[in-house]
Design an enzyme around this catalytic site. Structure first.
Site, short mmCIF file in Angstrom:
data_model
loop_
_atom_site.label_atom_id
_atom_site.label_comp_id
_atom_site.label_asym_id
_atom_site.label_seq_id
_atom_site.Cartn_x
_atom_site.Cartn_y
_atom_site.Cartn_z
N GLU A 91 0.78 -1.36 -0.10
CA GLU A 91 0.06 -0.04 -0.12
C GLU A 91 0.88 1.38 -0.05
OE1 GLU A 91 -3.32 0.69 -0.56
OE2 GLU A 91 -3.29 -1.58 -0.94
N TYR A 143 -6.70 6.54 3.01
CA TYR A 143 -6.89 5.66 2.12
C TYR A 143 -6.09 4.34 2.64
CZ TYR A 143 -6.48 2.63 -1.87
OH TYR A 143 -6.55 1.60 -2.70
N ASP A 145 -9.97 6.49 -2.90
CA ASP A 145 -8.99 7.14 -3.65
C ASP A 145 -9.61 7.72 -5.12
OD1 ASP A 145 -9.36 4.89 -5.31
OD2 ASP A 145 -7.30 4.23 -5.27
#
Length: 358
Positions: free
Chosen positions: A33, A116, A134
Protein backbone atom coordinates in the site's frame (compact mmCIF):
# COMPACT_ATOMS: atom_id res chain seq x y z
CA UNK A 1 -29.51 -1.19 -8.06
CA UNK A 2 -27.48 -3.49 -5.81
CA UNK A 3 -24.14 -1.75 -6.33
CA UNK A 4 -22.06 -4.14 -4.23
CA UNK A 5 -23.41 -7.31 -5.86
CA UNK A 6 -22.89 -5.99 -9.38
CA UNK A 7 -19.36 -4.84 -8.56
CA UNK A 8 -18.30 -8.09 -6.86
CA UNK A 9 -19.70 -10.16 -9.73
CA UNK A 10 -17.63 -8.10 -12.17
CA UNK A 11 -14.58 -8.49 -9.93
CA UNK A 12 -14.91 -12.27 -9.82
CA UNK A 13 -14.56 -12.35 -13.60
CA UNK A 14 -11.94 -9.60 -14.00
CA UNK A 15 -9.75 -9.45 -10.87
CA UNK A 16 -6.04 -8.92 -11.47
CA UNK A 17 -3.62 -11.45 -10.01
CA UNK A 18 -1.38 -9.24 -7.87
CA UNK A 19 1.23 -10.57 -5.42
CA UNK A 20 -0.02 -8.66 -2.38
CA UNK A 21 -3.47 -10.19 -2.89
CA UNK A 22 -2.02 -13.67 -2.48
CA UNK A 23 -0.92 -13.11 1.11
CA UNK A 24 -2.55 -12.55 4.47
CA UNK A 25 0.66 -11.10 5.94
CA UNK A 26 -0.35 -7.61 7.18
CA UNK A 27 3.23 -6.34 6.85
CA UNK A 28 3.40 -7.30 3.15
CA UNK A 29 0.04 -5.63 2.54
CA UNK A 30 1.32 -2.53 4.36
CA UNK A 31 4.44 -2.41 2.16
CA UNK A 32 2.35 -2.79 -1.00
CA UNK A 33 0.00 0.00 0.00
CA UNK A 34 2.85 2.41 0.72
CA UNK A 35 4.49 1.60 -2.62
CA UNK A 36 1.21 2.10 -4.48
CA UNK A 37 0.53 5.49 -2.87
CA UNK A 38 2.31 7.24 -5.74
CA UNK A 39 3.29 4.39 -8.06
CA UNK A 40 1.56 2.51 -10.87
CA UNK A 41 0.96 -1.21 -10.27
CA UNK A 42 3.15 -2.31 -13.18
CA UNK A 43 6.17 -0.48 -11.77
CA UNK A 44 5.34 -1.27 -8.16
CA UNK A 45 5.40 -5.07 -8.47
CA UNK A 46 9.16 -5.38 -8.93
CA UNK A 47 9.83 -2.95 -6.07
CA UNK A 48 7.43 -4.87 -3.84
CA UNK A 49 9.32 -8.13 -4.39
CA UNK A 50 12.64 -6.37 -3.96
CA UNK A 51 11.60 -4.67 -0.74
CA UNK A 52 10.12 -7.67 1.07
CA UNK A 53 13.05 -9.84 -0.01
CA UNK A 54 15.49 -7.36 1.51
CA UNK A 55 13.31 -6.57 4.55
CA UNK A 56 11.07 -9.62 5.11
CA UNK A 57 9.79 -8.59 8.54
CA UNK A 58 8.87 -5.49 10.49
CA UNK A 59 11.85 -6.19 12.74
CA UNK A 60 14.30 -6.36 9.82
CA UNK A 61 13.01 -3.05 8.45
CA UNK A 62 13.19 -1.36 11.83
CA UNK A 63 16.77 -2.56 12.31
CA UNK A 64 17.93 -1.58 8.80
CA UNK A 65 20.23 1.33 8.08
CA UNK A 66 18.30 4.17 6.44
CA UNK A 67 20.81 4.20 3.57
CA UNK A 68 19.96 0.56 2.79
CA UNK A 69 16.25 1.35 2.80
CA UNK A 70 16.68 4.35 0.52
CA UNK A 71 18.86 2.39 -1.90
CA UNK A 72 16.23 -0.36 -2.27
CA UNK A 73 13.61 2.36 -2.81
CA UNK A 74 15.73 4.28 -5.33
CA UNK A 75 13.87 4.99 -8.57
CA UNK A 76 10.38 4.94 -7.04
CA UNK A 77 10.44 8.62 -6.11
CA UNK A 78 8.46 10.27 -3.29
CA UNK A 79 11.16 9.14 -0.88
CA UNK A 80 9.26 10.32 2.17
CA UNK A 81 7.33 7.05 1.81
CA UNK A 82 10.46 5.01 2.44
CA UNK A 83 11.51 7.09 5.45
CA UNK A 84 8.01 6.87 6.90
CA UNK A 85 7.86 3.12 6.31
CA UNK A 86 11.02 2.60 8.34
CA UNK A 87 9.84 5.03 11.04
CA UNK A 88 6.51 3.21 11.09
CA UNK A 89 8.25 -0.14 11.58
CA UNK A 90 10.09 1.25 14.61
CA UNK A 91 6.82 2.67 15.91
CA UNK A 92 5.03 -0.70 15.54
CA UNK A 93 7.82 -2.42 17.48
CA UNK A 94 7.80 0.15 20.25
CA UNK A 95 4.07 0.79 20.60
CA UNK A 96 2.33 -2.32 19.27
CA UNK A 97 4.66 -5.15 20.27
CA UNK A 98 5.77 -5.66 16.67
CA UNK A 99 2.29 -6.27 15.25
CA UNK A 100 0.33 -3.90 13.05
CA UNK A 101 -2.84 -2.64 14.72
CA UNK A 102 -5.99 -4.21 13.30
CA UNK A 103 -8.33 -1.21 13.01
CA UNK A 104 -8.32 1.77 10.68
CA UNK A 105 -8.46 4.13 13.66
CA UNK A 106 -5.24 2.70 15.12
CA UNK A 107 -3.53 2.32 11.75
CA UNK A 108 -3.98 6.06 11.18
CA UNK A 109 -1.55 6.60 14.06
CA UNK A 110 1.24 4.84 12.17
CA UNK A 111 3.75 7.17 10.51
CA UNK A 112 3.01 7.65 6.82
CA UNK A 113 -0.46 6.07 6.75
CA UNK A 114 -3.28 8.31 5.61
CA UNK A 115 -7.02 7.65 5.42
CA UNK A 116 -6.88 5.59 2.23
CA UNK A 117 -3.88 3.40 3.15
CA UNK A 118 -5.16 2.76 6.66
CA UNK A 119 -8.59 1.77 5.37
CA UNK A 120 -7.07 -0.45 2.69
CA UNK A 121 -4.88 -2.34 5.17
CA UNK A 122 -7.71 -2.61 7.70
CA UNK A 123 -10.08 -4.09 5.13
CA UNK A 124 -7.59 -6.27 3.19
CA UNK A 125 -5.69 -7.71 6.15
CA UNK A 126 -8.24 -7.61 8.97
CA UNK A 127 -11.68 -7.54 7.31
CA UNK A 128 -12.82 -4.22 8.77
CA UNK A 129 -15.77 -2.75 6.86
CA UNK A 130 -14.27 0.65 6.12
CA UNK A 131 -14.15 2.13 2.58
CA UNK A 132 -10.79 2.92 1.02
CA UNK A 133 -11.53 6.03 -1.02
CA UNK A 134 -8.98 7.11 -3.64
CA UNK A 135 -9.02 8.56 -7.14
CA UNK A 136 -10.57 5.41 -8.58
CA UNK A 137 -13.47 5.60 -6.14
CA UNK A 138 -14.04 9.31 -6.76
CA UNK A 139 -14.17 8.69 -10.50
CA UNK A 140 -16.46 5.66 -10.34
CA UNK A 141 -18.95 7.07 -7.87
CA UNK A 142 -19.07 10.55 -9.41
CA UNK A 143 -19.87 9.08 -12.83
CA UNK A 144 -22.37 6.43 -11.77
CA UNK A 145 -24.24 8.58 -9.24
CA UNK A 146 -23.79 11.96 -10.97
CA UNK A 147 -21.91 13.77 -8.21
CA UNK A 148 -20.55 17.19 -9.20
CA UNK A 149 -19.02 18.18 -5.87
CA UNK A 150 -15.28 18.79 -6.43
CA UNK A 151 -13.37 15.74 -5.25
CA UNK A 152 -10.54 17.83 -3.77
CA UNK A 153 -12.86 19.86 -1.54
CA UNK A 154 -13.54 19.08 2.11
CA UNK A 155 -17.26 18.69 1.42
CA UNK A 156 -16.51 16.45 -1.54
CA UNK A 157 -14.30 14.12 0.47
CA UNK A 158 -17.01 13.79 3.13
CA UNK A 159 -19.73 13.18 0.56
CA UNK A 160 -17.83 10.47 -1.30
CA UNK A 161 -16.74 8.72 1.90
CA UNK A 162 -20.32 8.67 3.19
CA UNK A 163 -21.58 7.16 -0.07
CA UNK A 164 -18.80 4.57 -0.21
CA UNK A 165 -19.52 3.66 3.42
CA UNK A 166 -23.17 3.15 2.53
CA UNK A 167 -22.31 0.93 -0.46
CA UNK A 168 -19.51 -1.23 0.98
CA UNK A 169 -20.12 -4.94 1.44
CA UNK A 170 -20.21 -5.62 5.17
CA UNK A 171 -19.39 -9.29 4.64
CA UNK A 172 -16.58 -8.81 2.11
CA UNK A 173 -15.14 -5.33 2.63
CA UNK A 174 -11.66 -6.25 1.44
CA UNK A 175 -12.92 -7.72 -1.83
CA UNK A 176 -15.22 -4.71 -2.28
CA UNK A 177 -12.34 -2.26 -1.95
CA UNK A 178 -10.11 -4.36 -4.23
CA UNK A 179 -12.95 -4.55 -6.74
CA UNK A 180 -13.25 -0.76 -6.86
CA UNK A 181 -9.50 -0.49 -7.46
CA UNK A 182 -9.62 -2.90 -10.41
CA UNK A 183 -12.85 -1.45 -11.76
CA UNK A 184 -11.21 1.96 -11.91
CA UNK A 185 -8.03 0.55 -13.44
CA UNK A 186 -9.66 -1.70 -16.05
CA UNK A 187 -13.22 -0.55 -16.71
CA UNK A 188 -14.02 2.97 -15.55
CA UNK A 189 -10.66 4.42 -16.59
CA UNK A 190 -9.86 8.16 -16.60
CA UNK A 191 -9.79 8.24 -20.40
CA UNK A 192 -11.64 6.00 -22.85
CA UNK A 193 -13.61 4.01 -20.27
CA UNK A 194 -15.28 0.83 -21.53
CA UNK A 195 -18.80 2.17 -21.11
CA UNK A 196 -20.81 0.04 -23.57
CA UNK A 197 -19.84 -3.21 -21.81
CA UNK A 198 -19.96 -1.76 -18.29
CA UNK A 199 -22.29 -3.61 -15.89
CA UNK A 200 -23.44 -0.22 -14.58
CA UNK A 201 -24.19 1.22 -18.04
CA UNK A 202 -27.96 1.24 -17.45
CA UNK A 203 -27.55 3.08 -14.15
CA UNK A 204 -24.58 5.37 -14.85
CA UNK A 205 -25.54 9.05 -14.81
CA UNK A 206 -22.47 10.14 -16.78
CA UNK A 207 -22.95 7.51 -19.50
CA UNK A 208 -26.67 8.17 -19.86
CA UNK A 209 -26.11 11.93 -20.06
CA UNK A 210 -22.89 11.94 -22.12
CA UNK A 211 -20.91 13.50 -19.26
CA UNK A 212 -18.09 10.97 -18.93
CA UNK A 213 -15.39 13.57 -19.61
CA UNK A 214 -16.96 16.06 -17.18
CA UNK A 215 -16.74 13.81 -14.12
CA UNK A 216 -15.20 13.77 -11.62
CA UNK A 217 -15.00 17.51 -10.98
CA UNK A 218 -11.67 18.80 -9.71
CA UNK A 219 -10.62 22.20 -8.42
CA UNK A 220 -8.05 24.19 -10.35
CA UNK A 221 -4.46 23.09 -9.81
CA UNK A 222 -1.66 25.55 -9.25
CA UNK A 223 0.96 25.43 -12.00
CA UNK A 224 4.25 23.84 -10.93
CA UNK A 225 6.94 26.24 -9.75
CA UNK A 226 10.41 26.31 -11.31
CA UNK A 227 13.52 25.63 -9.22
CA UNK A 228 17.07 25.98 -10.48
CA UNK A 229 19.67 23.51 -9.16
CA UNK A 230 23.39 23.60 -9.93
CA UNK A 231 25.34 20.45 -9.06
CA UNK A 232 29.12 20.49 -8.81
CA UNK A 233 30.84 17.15 -9.43
CA UNK A 234 34.20 17.96 -7.88
CA UNK A 235 36.95 15.57 -9.01
CA UNK A 236 40.26 14.90 -7.31
CA UNK A 237 42.46 11.87 -7.99
CA UNK A 238 39.58 9.65 -9.13
CA UNK A 239 37.31 10.66 -6.24
CA UNK A 240 34.34 12.99 -5.92
CA UNK A 241 32.26 14.32 -3.02
CA UNK A 242 28.64 13.79 -2.03
CA UNK A 243 26.48 14.73 0.93
CA UNK A 244 23.17 13.58 2.36
CA UNK A 245 20.27 16.03 2.00
CA UNK A 246 19.09 16.81 5.52
CA UNK A 247 16.76 19.75 4.95
CA UNK A 248 12.98 19.25 5.02
CA UNK A 249 12.56 19.28 1.28
CA UNK A 250 12.45 16.95 -1.68
CA UNK A 251 14.87 13.99 -1.66
CA UNK A 252 15.45 14.13 2.08
CA UNK A 253 18.07 11.51 3.16
CA UNK A 254 19.35 10.98 -0.40
CA UNK A 255 22.89 11.88 -1.46
CA UNK A 256 23.86 14.60 -3.88
CA UNK A 257 26.88 16.53 -5.12
CA UNK A 258 27.63 19.95 -3.66
CA UNK A 259 24.86 22.12 -4.99
CA UNK A 260 23.58 25.64 -5.31
CA UNK A 261 19.95 26.66 -5.77
CA UNK A 262 19.11 30.02 -7.31
CA UNK A 263 15.87 31.90 -7.86
CA UNK A 264 16.54 32.29 -11.58
CA UNK A 265 18.57 30.53 -14.26
CA UNK A 266 22.26 31.40 -14.53
CA UNK A 267 24.34 31.51 -17.69
CA UNK A 268 27.58 29.47 -17.90
CA UNK A 269 29.78 32.56 -17.58
CA UNK A 270 27.81 33.67 -14.50
CA UNK A 271 28.38 30.25 -12.93
CA UNK A 272 32.09 30.33 -13.61
CA UNK A 273 32.36 33.86 -12.20
CA UNK A 274 30.88 32.79 -8.87
CA UNK A 275 32.99 29.64 -8.32
CA UNK A 276 35.41 31.46 -6.01
CA UNK A 277 32.51 32.41 -3.75
CA UNK A 278 31.47 28.79 -3.05
CA UNK A 279 32.69 27.57 0.34
CA UNK A 280 33.54 24.06 -0.84
CA UNK A 281 35.88 25.48 -3.52
CA UNK A 282 37.49 28.24 -1.48
CA UNK A 283 41.29 28.06 -1.55
CA UNK A 284 41.39 25.41 -4.29
CA UNK A 285 42.64 25.82 -7.82
CA UNK A 286 39.60 24.92 -9.94
CA UNK A 287 39.51 23.71 -13.53
CA UNK A 288 36.10 23.68 -15.23
CA UNK A 289 35.83 20.56 -17.37
CA UNK A 290 32.19 20.67 -18.45
CA UNK A 291 28.93 22.49 -17.86
CA UNK A 292 25.79 20.64 -18.95
CA UNK A 293 22.79 22.11 -20.65
CA UNK A 294 19.90 22.50 -18.16
CA UNK A 295 18.14 19.18 -17.60
CA UNK A 296 14.37 19.36 -16.99
CA UNK A 297 13.04 17.10 -14.22
CA UNK A 298 9.30 17.28 -13.49
CA UNK A 299 7.89 16.56 -10.04
CA UNK A 300 4.28 16.81 -8.92
CA UNK A 301 4.34 20.45 -7.80
CA UNK A 302 7.59 21.76 -9.18
CA UNK A 303 9.88 21.58 -12.17
CA UNK A 304 13.59 21.22 -11.49
CA UNK A 305 16.04 22.71 -13.98
CA UNK A 306 19.32 21.02 -13.12
CA UNK A 307 22.75 21.97 -14.47
CA UNK A 308 25.78 19.77 -13.76
CA UNK A 309 29.29 21.19 -13.62
CA UNK A 310 32.26 18.84 -13.71
CA UNK A 311 35.21 20.45 -11.94
CA UNK A 312 38.71 19.34 -11.07
CA UNK A 313 40.56 20.72 -8.04
CA UNK A 314 44.24 20.59 -7.14
CA UNK A 315 43.33 19.78 -3.55
CA UNK A 316 40.03 19.49 -1.65
CA UNK A 317 39.56 22.18 0.96
CA UNK A 318 38.45 21.69 4.58
CA UNK A 319 34.73 22.05 3.72
CA UNK A 320 34.84 19.11 1.32
CA UNK A 321 36.96 17.12 3.75
CA UNK A 322 34.74 17.72 6.78
CA UNK A 323 31.18 18.03 5.42
CA UNK A 324 31.15 15.66 2.44
CA UNK A 325 31.73 11.96 1.83
CA UNK A 326 34.76 11.23 -0.37
CA UNK A 327 33.72 8.52 -2.84
CA UNK A 328 35.45 6.84 -5.80
CA UNK A 329 33.68 8.19 -8.85
CA UNK A 330 32.86 4.68 -10.07
CA UNK A 331 31.15 3.91 -6.73
CA UNK A 332 28.82 6.90 -6.50
CA UNK A 333 25.89 4.83 -7.74
CA UNK A 334 26.25 2.59 -4.68
CA UNK A 335 24.69 5.41 -2.69
CA UNK A 336 21.01 6.29 -2.72
CA UNK A 337 20.65 9.16 -5.17
CA UNK A 338 17.72 11.18 -6.49
CA UNK A 339 16.53 9.78 -9.79
CA UNK A 340 17.68 13.00 -11.48
CA UNK A 341 21.32 12.47 -10.43
CA UNK A 342 21.19 8.71 -11.01
CA UNK A 343 19.95 9.28 -14.57
CA UNK A 344 22.62 11.91 -15.16
CA UNK A 345 25.37 9.55 -14.01
CA UNK A 346 24.07 6.81 -16.29
CA UNK A 347 23.80 9.11 -19.31
CA UNK A 348 26.75 11.41 -18.61
CA UNK A 349 28.75 10.67 -21.80
CA UNK A 350 25.66 11.51 -23.86
CA UNK A 351 24.74 14.69 -21.97
CA UNK A 352 24.97 17.87 -23.99
CA UNK A 353 27.44 20.42 -22.64
CA UNK A 354 28.22 24.05 -23.16
CA UNK A 355 31.74 24.81 -24.23
CA UNK A 356 33.42 25.25 -20.87
CA UNK A 357 35.82 28.13 -20.40
CA UNK A 358 39.18 26.95 -19.13
Amino acid sequence: MDFSSILLKWYQANARDLPWRNTTNPYYIWVSEVILQQTRVVQGISYYYRFIERFPTIQSLADADIDDVMKVWQGLGYYTRARNLKAGAIQVLEQYDGRLPTTCKELLKIKGLGAYSAAAIASFAFGEAVPAVDGNVYRILSRIFGIFTPIDSISGKKEFFALANELISRSEPGRFNQALIDFGALQCTPKSPRCPECPFADYCYAFQNNLIAALPVKGKKKPPTDRFFYYFMVKHQGYSYIKRREQKDIWHSLYEFPMLETSAALKPDELIAMLNNLSFLSGSKVKVLNISQPIRHVLSHRTIWATFLILEVDKPNYVLAEEYVRVPIDNINNYSLPRLIDAYMAAEPAVKYFSAKK
